[in-house]
Design an enzyme around this catalytic site. Structure first.
Site, short mmCIF file in Angstrom:
data_model
loop_
_atom_site.label_atom_id
_atom_site.label_comp_id
_atom_site.label_asym_id
_atom_site.label_seq_id
_atom_site.Cartn_x
_atom_site.Cartn_y
_atom_site.Cartn_z
CB CYS A 101 2.42 8.43 -8.11
SG CYS A 101 1.98 9.72 -8.03
CB CYS A 145 3.32 9.12 -11.02
SG CYS A 145 4.12 9.87 -9.42
#
Length: 102
Positions: free
Chosen positions: A23, A26
């Protein structure tokens, strides 16, 4: 890390990064959270949980978007923050949550 030992049984507030490998957002906030962990060591604990490896927790906490940050106080969710934001915004949320959780 086990969720129970690292979050639910922790004696101090836990800032849990609910994320997933690969991600991009993230990965963007990961260094910010590492800085916050160092700056607030002893006051809060910062932990990371890969939802790809723990899909049952994603369902349990109704995580639909990542990154999601969740503050736990005594094993109970005190507040949730969704999305990648600059450090200043995340730090303001952390301080606001600390004030309301103590």
């Amino acid at each position: 890390m086990t969720f129970q030992s690292e979050v639910q049984e922790c004696a101090i507030l836990v800032l849990l990064d609910l994320c997933a490998e690969g991600c991009g957002l993230c990965d963007t906030i990961a260094p910010i959270l590492e800085e916050i962990a160092v700056e607030m060591k002893g006051g809060i604990k910062v932990a990371k949980l890969d939802l790809g490896e723990n899909p049952e927790l994603a369902a349990q906490f109704s995580v639909h978007l990542i990154p999601t940050l969740a503050f736990f106080n005594g094993g109970i969710v005190a507040d949730v923050f969704v999305g990648a934001q600059p450090k200043s915004t995340i730090v303001k949320w952390v301080h606001r949550t600390l004030l309301t959780s103590l």
